[in-house]
Design a protein around this motif. Structure first.
Motif, PDB file in Angstrom:
ATOM      1  N   GLN A  90      43.895  30.925  -3.585  1.00  0.00           N
ATOM      2  CA  GLN A  90      44.140  31.639  -2.332  1.00  0.00           C
ATOM      3  C   GLN A  90      42.922  31.656  -1.419  1.00  0.00           C
ATOM      4  O   GLN A  90      43.002  32.134  -0.276  1.00  0.00           O
ATOM      5  N   ASP A  91      41.786  31.140  -1.873  1.00  0.00           N
ATOM      6  CA  ASP A  91      40.616  30.986  -1.006  1.00  0.00           C
ATOM      7  C   ASP A  91      40.689  29.693  -0.184  1.00  0.00           C
ATOM      8  O   ASP A  91      39.848  29.469   0.684  1.00  0.00           O
ATOM      9  N   THR A  92      41.673  28.878  -0.465  1.00  0.00           N
ATOM     10  CA  THR A  92      41.834  27.626   0.276  1.00  0.00           C
ATOM     11  C   THR A  92      42.068  27.899   1.756  1.00  0.00           C
ATOM     12  O   THR A  92      42.974  28.647   2.121  1.00  0.00           O
ATOM     13  N   ALA A  93      41.244  27.296   2.592  1.00  0.00           N
ATOM     14  CA  ALA A  93      41.310  27.526   4.035  1.00  0.00           C
ATOM     15  C   ALA A  93      40.253  26.675   4.719  1.00  0.00           C
ATOM     16  O   ALA A  93      39.391  26.077   4.056  1.00  0.00           O
ATOM     17  N   GLN A 121      32.519  24.168  13.833  1.00  0.00           N
ATOM     18  CA  GLN A 121      33.708  23.327  13.945  1.00  0.00           C
ATOM     19  C   GLN A 121      34.675  23.523  12.786  1.00  0.00           C
ATOM     20  O   GLN A 121      35.820  23.071  12.850  1.00  0.00           O
ATOM     21  N   GLY A 122      34.226  24.183  11.741  1.00  0.00           N
ATOM     22  CA  GLY A 122      35.081  24.434  10.581  1.00  0.00           C
ATOM     23  C   GLY A 122      34.837  23.429   9.465  1.00  0.00           C
ATOM     24  O   GLY A 122      34.560  22.256   9.715  1.00  0.00           O
ATOM     25  N   THR A 123      34.933  23.909   8.244  1.00  0.00           N
ATOM     26  CA  THR A 123      34.814  23.048   7.073  1.00  0.00           C
ATOM     27  C   THR A 123      35.908  23.421   6.081  1.00  0.00           C
ATOM     28  O   THR A 123      36.165  24.603   5.828  1.00  0.00           O
ATOM     29  N   GLN A 124      36.558  22.409   5.529  1.00  0.00           N
ATOM     30  CA  GLN A 124      37.702  22.659   4.646  1.00  0.00           C
ATOM     31  C   GLN A 124      37.229  23.012   3.237  1.00  0.00           C
ATOM     32  O   GLN A 124      36.386  22.311   2.660  1.00  0.00           O
ATOM     33  N   VAL A 125      37.792  24.067   2.701  1.00  0.00           N
ATOM     34  CA  VAL A 125      37.597  24.444   1.301  1.00  0.00           C
ATOM     35  C   VAL A 125      38.961  24.429   0.633  1.00  0.00           C
ATOM     36  O   VAL A 125      39.883  25.121   1.067  1.00  0.00           O
ATOM     37  N   THR A 126      39.075  23.629  -0.412  1.00  0.00           N
ATOM     38  CA  THR A 126      40.329  23.528  -1.156  1.00  0.00           C
ATOM     39  C   THR A 126      40.060  23.853  -2.619  1.00  0.00           C
ATOM     40  O   THR A 126      39.193  23.235  -3.248  1.00  0.00           O
ATOM     41  N   VAL A 127      40.794  24.832  -3.130  1.00  0.00           N
ATOM     42  CA  VAL A 127      40.655  25.248  -4.526  1.00  0.00           C
ATOM     43  C   VAL A 127      41.945  24.872  -5.238  1.00  0.00           C
ATOM     44  O   VAL A 127      42.990  25.458  -4.992  1.00  0.00           O
ATOM     45  N   SER A 128      41.827  23.900  -6.116  1.00  0.00           N
ATOM     46  CA  SER A 128      43.023  23.383  -6.788  1.00  0.00           C
ATOM     47  C   SER A 128      42.638  22.685  -8.074  1.00  0.00           C
ATOM     48  O   SER A 128      41.572  22.073  -8.170  1.00  0.00           O
ATOM     49  N   SER A 129      43.535  22.759  -9.048  1.00  0.00           N
ATOM     50  CA  SER A 129      43.307  22.039 -10.290  1.00  0.00           C
ATOM     51  C   SER A 129      43.982  20.679 -10.252  1.00  0.00           C
ATOM     52  O   SER A 129      43.892  19.908 -11.210  1.00  0.00           O
TER      53      SER A 129
END
Length: 121
Positions: A88-91, A113-121
Motif C-alpha cells: 500500500q506504499d506503492t505510489a 517531478q516525482g519518483t515511482q515507488v513500487t512494493v511488490s513480490s
C-alpha cells in the motif's frame, strides 16, 4: 527559479527499504519547510512526512515508525528513509519545498517531478 530533482525510487519487495533523495538548485536564499507527498492511481496526493526549518517532523499515521524524514540544509536536500515497505506504499512520491529566493521576495512552493515507488513480490 528553483528546480527539485528526486532520486531513489524503484521496485522493492514487501519488508524492504528505499531511501528517496530530493535536491534543490537555482536561486535559493533559504528553504523553510520540506516535505514528501505521494499519489497512488485513483487517489489524491497526500502528505507522507514533513520537516520544518528547525527540524521538527511530522508523519502520516500510516507511515509512523517506518519512515524517517531528514534534511541537509548545506545541500538544500531532503531525504525519506522508508523501511518495512508495504504494497500500500506503492505510489509516485513527490518532494516539496517552500523556498525563499531572496531576503526580500516572498516564499513559494516548488515541487519535484516525482519518483515511482513500487512494493511488490
Amino acid at each position: 527559479q528553483v528546480q527539485l530533482v528526486e532520486s531513489g525510487g524503484g521496485l522493492v519487495q514487501p519488508g524492504g527499504s528505499l531511501r528517496l533523495s530530493c535536491a534543490a538548485s537555482g536561486s535559493i536564499f533559504s528553504i523553510n519547510s520540506m516535505g514528501w507527498y505521494r499519489q497512488a492511481p485513483g487517489n489524491q496526493r497526500e502528505l507522507v512526512a514533513g520537516i520544518s526549518s528547525g527540524g521538527s517532523t511530522h508523519y502520516a499515521d500510516s507511515v509512523k515508525g517506518r519512515f524517517t524524514i531528514s534534511r541537509d540544509n548545506a545541500k538544500n536536500a531532503v531525504y525519506l528513509q522508508m523501511n518495512n515497505l508495504k504494497p500500500q506504499d506503492t505510489a509516485v512520491y513527490y518532494c516539496k519545498m517552500v523556498v525563499a529566493p531572496s531576503r526580500s521576495l516572498p516564499t513559494y512552493q516548488s515541487w519535484g517531478q516525482g519518483t515511482q515507488v513500487t512494493v511488490s513480490s
